[in-house]
Design a protein around this motif. Structure first.
Motif, PDB file in Angstrom:
ATOM      1  N   HIS A 593       0.818  -1.216   0.000  1.00 49.53           N
ATOM      2  CA  HIS A 593       0.000   0.000   0.000  1.00 49.53           C
ATOM      3  C   HIS A 593       0.856   1.271   0.000  1.00 49.53           C
ATOM      4  CE1 HIS A 593      -3.465  -2.533   0.566  1.00 49.53           C
ATOM      5  NE2 HIS A 593      -3.031  -2.983   1.724  1.00 49.53           N
ATOM      6  N   GLY A 594       1.992   1.225  -0.708  1.00 53.64           N
ATOM      7  CA  GLY A 594       2.799   2.425  -0.868  1.00 53.64           C
ATOM      8  C   GLY A 594       3.767   2.693   0.264  1.00 53.64           C
ATOM      9  N   SER A 595       3.820   1.836   1.264  1.00 53.15           N
ATOM     10  CA  SER A 595       4.711   2.070   2.402  1.00 53.15           C
ATOM     11  C   SER A 595       5.691   0.918   2.562  1.00 53.15           C
ATOM     12  CB  SER A 595       3.896   2.214   3.702  1.00 53.15           C
ATOM     13  OG  SER A 595       2.997   3.291   3.597  1.00 53.15           O
ATOM     14  N   VAL A 596       6.874   1.236   3.085  1.00 56.40           N
ATOM     15  CA  VAL A 596       7.852   0.194   3.425  1.00 56.40           C
ATOM     16  C   VAL A 596       7.480  -0.313   4.806  1.00 56.40           C
ATOM     17  CG1 VAL A 596      10.267  -0.336   3.838  1.00 56.40           C
ATOM     18  CG2 VAL A 596       9.648   1.289   2.045  1.00 56.40           C
ATOM     19  N   ILE A 597       6.907  -1.531   4.849  1.00 57.38           N
ATOM     20  CA  ILE A 597       6.407  -2.050   6.130  1.00 57.38           C
ATOM     21  C   ILE A 597       7.454  -2.882   6.856  1.00 57.38           C
ATOM     22  CG2 ILE A 597       3.985  -1.970   5.418  1.00 57.38           C
ATOM     23  CD1 ILE A 597       4.145  -4.956   4.822  1.00 57.38           C
ATOM     24  N   GLU A 598       8.456  -3.381   6.112  1.00 53.89           N
ATOM     25  CA  GLU A 598       9.547  -4.141   6.729  1.00 53.89           C
ATOM     26  C   GLU A 598      10.811  -3.904   5.923  1.00 53.89           C
ATOM     27  OE1 GLU A 598       6.713  -7.978   8.020  1.00 53.89           O
ATOM     28  OE2 GLU A 598       8.504  -8.290   6.794  1.00 53.89           O
ATOM     29  N   GLN A 599      11.958  -3.934   6.584  1.00 53.65           N
ATOM     30  CA  GLN A 599      13.224  -3.889   5.852  1.00 53.65           C
ATOM     31  C   GLN A 599      14.301  -4.586   6.664  1.00 53.65           C
ATOM     32  OE1 GLN A 599      15.219   0.026   5.519  1.00 53.65           O
ATOM     33  NE2 GLN A 599      13.343   0.910   6.375  1.00 53.65           N
ATOM     34  N   GLY A 600      15.234  -5.195   5.927  1.00 50.13           N
ATOM     35  CA  GLY A 600      16.316  -5.930   6.562  1.00 50.13           C
ATOM     36  C   GLY A 600      16.870  -6.951   5.593  1.00 50.13           C
ATOM     37  N   LEU A 605      14.469 -10.814   8.122  1.00 47.84           N
ATOM     38  CA  LEU A 605      13.035 -10.721   7.841  1.00 47.84           C
ATOM     39  C   LEU A 605      12.330 -12.054   8.109  1.00 47.84           C
ATOM     40  CD1 LEU A 605      13.136  -8.584   4.559  1.00 47.84           C
ATOM     41  CD2 LEU A 605      12.370  -7.832   6.815  1.00 47.84           C
ATOM     42  N   LEU A 606      13.022 -13.186   7.818  1.00 44.79           N
ATOM     43  CA  LEU A 606      12.429 -14.485   8.120  1.00 44.79           C
ATOM     44  C   LEU A 606      12.294 -14.658   9.629  1.00 44.79           C
ATOM     45  CD1 LEU A 606      14.085 -17.025   5.622  1.00 44.79           C
ATOM     46  CD2 LEU A 606      11.743 -16.151   5.610  1.00 44.79           C
ATOM     47  N   ALA A 607      13.298 -14.177  10.340  1.00 46.36           N
ATOM     48  CA  ALA A 607      13.277 -14.315  11.800  1.00 46.36           C
ATOM     49  C   ALA A 607      12.138 -13.501  12.415  1.00 46.36           C
ATOM     50  CB  ALA A 607      14.616 -13.859  12.391  1.00 46.36           C
ATOM     51  N   GLN A 608      11.761 -12.396  11.766  1.00 44.31           N
ATOM     52  CA  GLN A 608      10.673 -11.560  12.283  1.00 44.31           C
ATOM     53  C   GLN A 608       9.327 -12.258  12.183  1.00 44.31           C
ATOM     54  OE1 GLN A 608      10.628  -7.671  10.473  1.00 44.31           O
ATOM     55  NE2 GLN A 608      12.798  -7.301  10.905  1.00 44.31           N
ATOM     56  N   GLY A 609       9.209 -13.181  11.199  1.00 47.16           N
ATOM     57  CA  GLY A 609       7.957 -13.923  11.041  1.00 47.16           C
ATOM     58  C   GLY A 609       6.791 -13.056  10.630  1.00 47.16           C
ATOM     59  N   GLY A 610       7.076 -12.000   9.898  1.00 48.38           N
ATOM     60  CA  GLY A 610       6.018 -11.066   9.502  1.00 48.38           C
ATOM     61  C   GLY A 610       5.551 -11.274   8.069  1.00 48.38           C
ATOM     62  N   PHE A 611       5.260 -10.156   7.408  1.00 45.87           N
ATOM     63  CA  PHE A 611       4.700 -10.165   6.049  1.00 45.87           C
ATOM     64  C   PHE A 611       5.653 -10.859   5.077  1.00 45.87           C
ATOM     65  CE2 PHE A 611       3.625  -8.446   1.920  1.00 45.87           C
ATOM     66  CZ  PHE A 611       2.240  -8.321   1.963  1.00 45.87           C
ATOM     67  N   TYR A 612       6.957 -10.542   5.134  1.00 42.95           N
ATOM     68  CA  TYR A 612       7.923 -11.141   4.211  1.00 42.95           C
ATOM     69  C   TYR A 612       8.021 -12.643   4.432  1.00 42.95           C
ATOM     70  CZ  TYR A 612      12.357 -12.245   1.915  1.00 42.95           C
ATOM     71  OH  TYR A 612      13.324 -12.802   1.116  1.00 42.95           O
ATOM     72  N   ALA A 613       8.040 -13.067   5.693  1.00 43.88           N
ATOM     73  CA  ALA A 613       8.145 -14.497   5.992  1.00 43.88           C
ATOM     74  C   ALA A 613       6.947 -15.247   5.416  1.00 43.88           C
ATOM     75  CB  ALA A 613       8.244 -14.714   7.503  1.00 43.88           C
ATOM     76  N   ASP A 614       5.744 -14.691   5.573  1.00 41.50           N
ATOM     77  CA  ASP A 614       4.546 -15.332   5.007  1.00 41.50           C
ATOM     78  C   ASP A 614       4.632 -15.378   3.478  1.00 41.50           C
ATOM     79  OD1 ASP A 614       3.485 -15.720   7.490  1.00 41.50           O
ATOM     80  OD2 ASP A 614       2.256 -13.898   7.457  1.00 41.50           O
ATOM     81  N   LEU A 615       5.091 -14.268   2.890  1.00 37.41           N
ATOM     82  CA  LEU A 615       5.206 -14.186   1.439  1.00 37.41           C
ATOM     83  C   LEU A 615       6.219 -15.201   0.920  1.00 37.41           C
ATOM     84  CD1 LEU A 615       4.220 -12.521  -1.020  1.00 37.41           C
ATOM     85  CD2 LEU A 615       6.168 -10.996  -0.658  1.00 37.41           C
ATOM     86  N   TYR A 616       7.355 -15.319   1.619  1.00 38.21           N
ATOM     87  CA  TYR A 616       8.411 -16.246   1.196  1.00 38.21           C
ATOM     88  C   TYR A 616       7.952 -17.693   1.344  1.00 38.21           C
ATOM     89  CZ  TYR A 616      12.978 -18.532   0.928  1.00 38.21           C
ATOM     90  OH  TYR A 616      14.028 -19.337   0.566  1.00 38.21           O
TER      91      TYR A 616
END
Length: 630
Positions: A593-600, A605-616
Motif C-alpha cells: 500500500h505504498g509504504s515500506v512495512i519491513e526492511q532488513g 526478515l524471516l526471523a521476524q515472522g512477519g509479512f515477508y516471511a509469510d510471502l516467502y
C-alpha cells in the motif's frame, strides 16, 4: 464488446472503406467535428502567417488561372457565332457572305493561349501551396515532437500508444493533405463560382436566374439524401469495427478456439456480423449512389430550360447563338465547383478537428523545467537516499506517505511486495519520471531536482521485464547503451552478459537483423541482449525490474549470472516476485500500500515472522496466500 473490438470500431477506415462510389467523395461520410471550430481554425492560420507573401501569390495565381479558364467559353462562343453567321449568310444568298476562317483561326490561337496560361498559373499555384503546406506542417510536427520529449510520464500512462501515434501521424497527415490540396481547390472553386456567375450575367440575366434556381434544388436534394446515407455509413463503420475485432480475436486466439472446439460458434458470429455489415454497406452505397443521378437530372432540367429560353432570345435577336453555347458551358462549369466546395467544407471540418487534437498535445502541462544551472555529478558513487518522501499520482490520493530509504555505494537493494504496493512507483520517482509531493531524493548527497534529467538518467542502467529491442542488427541494439562504443567494447559487453555464445551461433552473428517484434530470437536471448546493453552503458546505479519473470528456469540461471556480473561494484535496485533470487541482497524492502512495512536482510526478515516471511513461505508451500493482508 471486447477491447480489440472497441478499438477497431473507432478506426476511421478498414477493408470496406466508408465512402460511397456513387456520390461525390466525402459526401456520404460525416466529418468529425471540432469542439471550438473558430478558435482552432484561427490558431492553425497563425502557423501559416510566416508565409503570407507566398499565400498571397497563391491567391493571385488562382485568380489569373480562373480568369483565363472562365474567358475561354466566351471566346469559343465568338467562333461559333462567326461560323453560324457565315453559313446562314451563304444559305440566304447574301452577296459576299463567307465564313471568316482567319477570324476563327485567331480565336483558336487565342483559346490555346488562354488554356496554356490557365494551366501554367494553376501549376505555379499548386507548386507554391505545396511549399507552404509542407513547411507549415514541418514546423507543427517539429513542435509536437519537441513537446512529446517534454511531457511527463503520467501523460503517456494515461493514454494508449495508438492514440498518441494517431495524433502525430494520422492527424498531421490530414492537416498536410488539406493544406496542400483542398485549400487550392477551395480557392479555385470559390473564384470559379463567382467568375462563372459574372460571365453568365453578362450574357443574359434571365438565363442566369433560371440556371441559379436549380442550385438550391440540388442542395436540398443532396442534403436530404446525405442525411439518410450518413446513418448507414455510421452503422457500416460500427459493424466494420465489430468484424475487424472479431477477426483479430479469432486469429490471435485461434489455438484457444480450436482447443475448446468453438470453430462453428466463431463462424456463426462472423456470418452474423458480416450479414449486418453487408446490409449497412449496401444501403449506404445505394443511397449515396443516388446523389449523382439526381444532380444530373436537376442539371438536365436546367439545361433544357436554358436551351429553350436561349433559343427564344436568339430568335428575338437579343443574344447571339455563340452566347448560348458559352452559357451552357458555364452552366456545366458551375455545378462542379459547387460540389467541390461542399465536399471541401466537410474536409476542412475534419481537418480542424485533427488540428484540435494536435493542439491538445501542444497545450498539455509539461515537466518542470530543469534548473538554469544544474549540478552534475562527475564521479558518481551510487549512494541513494529517500528522505521523508511523499507522493501520489493524484494530489487527493496519496500513495506514499513518509518513505525513508538509504542505499550505500555498491549495495543491492531488493524491493518486494504484492501487485500495486508501489515498487515500480519507487523506481519512477528515483528517475524523476514523476515529481514528489513532499520530501527529497538525493544521489551522492545531491538533490535530484538540482540535476538535469538527462544527467540524472545517465547515472542509471535498466533491465526490465518487458524487453525493448528495435528493428536493426544485434550490434546496433547493444551499442544503443553508449554512443560511440567500439566493436571490442560491444563484444566484451556481450561476453559479460553471457550473450556472445548464442549471438555467434546465429547465421549472421552480430549482423543478425532483429525484426520489429524481435520475434526471431527467444525471450531469454532478448533479455541477455538488454543486459549486454546495460553493461556497455556502465552505469553507477542499476535498476532490475522482474528481469527473469518470463523465462524458464535454465535460462533464468544464465540471466542471473549475467546480472550478477553487471551488479558488481554498483548500487542496484532489484524488483522481484521470485524471492529466491534476492536472498543475497544487502537490504530487502517489503512494500505494501505504498509504504515500506519491513526492511532488513533475508535472514532478519524471516526471523521476524512477519509479512515477508509469510510471502516467502507461500512460494514454497501448497497453500495460498492473501497478498493484501498485513
Amino acid at each position: 464488446m471486447s477491447q480489440s473490438q472497441k478499438q477497431s470500431a473507432k478506426r476511421p477506415g478498414g477493408f470496406g472503406g466508408g465512402r460511397g462510389h456513387g456520390g461525390p467523395p466525402g459526401m456520404g461520410v460525416p466529418a468529425e467535428k471540432a469542439k471550438d471550430f473558430k478558435g482552432t481554425l484561427r490558431r492553425l492560420i497563425t502557423y501559416m502567417r510566416p508565409f503570407r507573401l507566398q499565400i498571397g501569390s497563391v491567391v493571385l495565381m488562382a485568380v489569373l488561372s480562373t480568369v483565363f479558364a472562365i474567358l475561354s467559353p466566351r471566346v469559343m462562343g465568338d467562333a461559333t457565332t462567326i461560323l453560324f453567321e457565315g453559313i446562314m449568310g451563304k444559305m440566304n444568298g447574301i452577296p459576299g457572305a463567307a465564313i471568316d476562317f482567319d477570324a476563327i483561326g485567331r480565336i483558336i490561337l487565342t483559346l490555346l493561349g488562354l488554356y496554356l496560361l490557365s494551366a501554367l498559373f494553376s501549376y505555379f499555384q499548386q507548386y507554391l501551396m505545396v511549399d507552404v503546406s509542407q513547411k507549415t506542417v514541418y514546423n507543427l510536427r517539429k513542435q509536437v515532437n519537441d513537446k512529446l520529449s517534454r511531457l511527463p510520464l503520467k501523460y503517456y500512462d494515461a493514454r494508449t500508444h495508438g492514440e498518441i501515434l494517431s495524433r502525430v501521424t494520422n492527424d498531421m497527415d490530414n492537416i498536410s493533405s488539406t493544406l496542400q490540396q483542398s485549400m487550392t481547390q477551395l480557392i479555385s472553386s470559390v473564384l470559379t463560382i463567382i467568375g462563372v456567375i459574372v460571365m453568365m450575367l453578362s450574357i443574359s440575366p434571365l438565363m442566369t436566374l433560371i440556371a441559379v434556381l436549380t442550385i438550391p434544388l440540388s442542395i436540398v436534394a443532396i442534403t436530404s439524401i446525405a442525411k439518410r446515407s450518413q446513418r448507414q455509413f455510421v452503422r457500416q463503420q460500427k459493424e466494420l469495427g465489430m468484424l475487424n475485432g472479431h477477426v483479430e480475436e479469432m486469429y490471435t486466439g485461434h489455438k484457444v478456439v480450436k482447443v475448446f472446439g468453438r470453430e462453428q460458434k466463431s463462424l456463426q458470429q462472423f456470418d452474423e456480423i458480416n450479414e449486418r455489415l453487408y446490409d449497412a454497406g449496401w444501403k449506404a452505397q445505394f443511397i449515396s449512389g443516388v446523389i449523382m443521378p439526381i444532380m444530373s437530372f436537376i442539371g438536365n432540367i436546367g439545361y433544357v430550360l436554358v436551351a429553350v429560353v436561349g433559343g427564344i432570345l436568339v430568335l428575338k435577336g437579343k443574344i447571339k447563338i455563340g452566347d448560348i453555347q458559352a452559357f451552357i458551358q458555364y452552366t456545366r462549369q458551375l455545378s462542379q465547383p459547387i460540389s467541390q466546395t461542399a465536399n471541401i467544407a466537410n474536409i476542412i471540418q475534419s481537418t480542424v478537428a485533427s488540428s484540435e487534437r494536435v493542439f491538445e498535445v501542444l497545450d498539455e502541462a509539461e515537466e518542470i523545467p530543469d534548473p538554469a544551472h544544474p549540478v552534475k555529478i562527475e564521479e558518481p558513487q551510487g549512494e541513494v537516499s529517500f528522505n521523508h518522501v511523499r507522493f501520489g499520482y493524484q494530489d487527493q490520493a496519496i500513495l506514499i506517505e513518509d518513505m525513508n530509504i538509504h542505499a550505500s555505494k555498491g549495495q543491492t537493494i531488493a524491493i518486494v511486495g504484492p501487485t500495486g504496493a508501489g515498487k515500480t512507483t519507487l523506481i519512477n520517482l528515483l528517475m524523476r519520471f514523476y515529481e514528489l509531493n513532499g520530501g527529497s531524493i538525493t544521489i551522492d548527497g545531491v538533490d535530484i531536482t538540482e540535476m538535469s534529467r538527462g544527467n540524472l538518467r545517465s547515472l542509471f542502467g535498466m533491465v526490465l521485464q518487458d524487453t525493448w529491442l528495435f528493428n536493426g542488427t544485434i550490434r546496433d541494439n547493444i551499442a544503443y547503451g553508449r554512443e560511440g562504443a567500439t566493436e571490442e567494447e560491444i563484444i566484451q559487453a556481450a561476453m559479460t552478459a553471457h550473450a556472445d555464445h548464442f549471438i555467434r551461433t546465429l547465421p549472421d552473428g552480430y549482423d543478425t537483423i532483429l525484426n520489429e517484434e524481435a520475434s526471431n530470437i527467444s525471450q531469454g536471448q532478448k533479455q541477455l541482449l538488454t543486459i549486454a546493453r546495460a553493461v556497455l552503458a556502465d552505469p553507477a546505479i542499476l535498476i532490475l525490474d522482474e528481469a527473469t519473470s518470463s523465462v524458464d528456469t535454465r535460462t533464468e540461471i544464465y540471466i542471473q549470472k549475467a546480472m550478477n556480473e553487471l551488479m558488481k561494484g554498483r548500487t542496484s535496485f532489484v524488483i522481484a516476485h521470485r524471492l529466491s533470487t534476492i536472498k543475497d541482497a544487502d537490504l530487502i524492502l517489503v512494500m505494501n500500500h505504498g509504504s515500506v512495512i519491513e526492511q532488513g536482510t533475508h535472514e532478519e526478515l524471516l526471523a521476524q515472522g512477519g509479512f515477508y516471511a509469510d510471502l516467502y513461505n507461500s512460494q514454497f508451500s501448497k497453500g495460498g496466500f492473501d497478498l493484501e493482508v498485513g
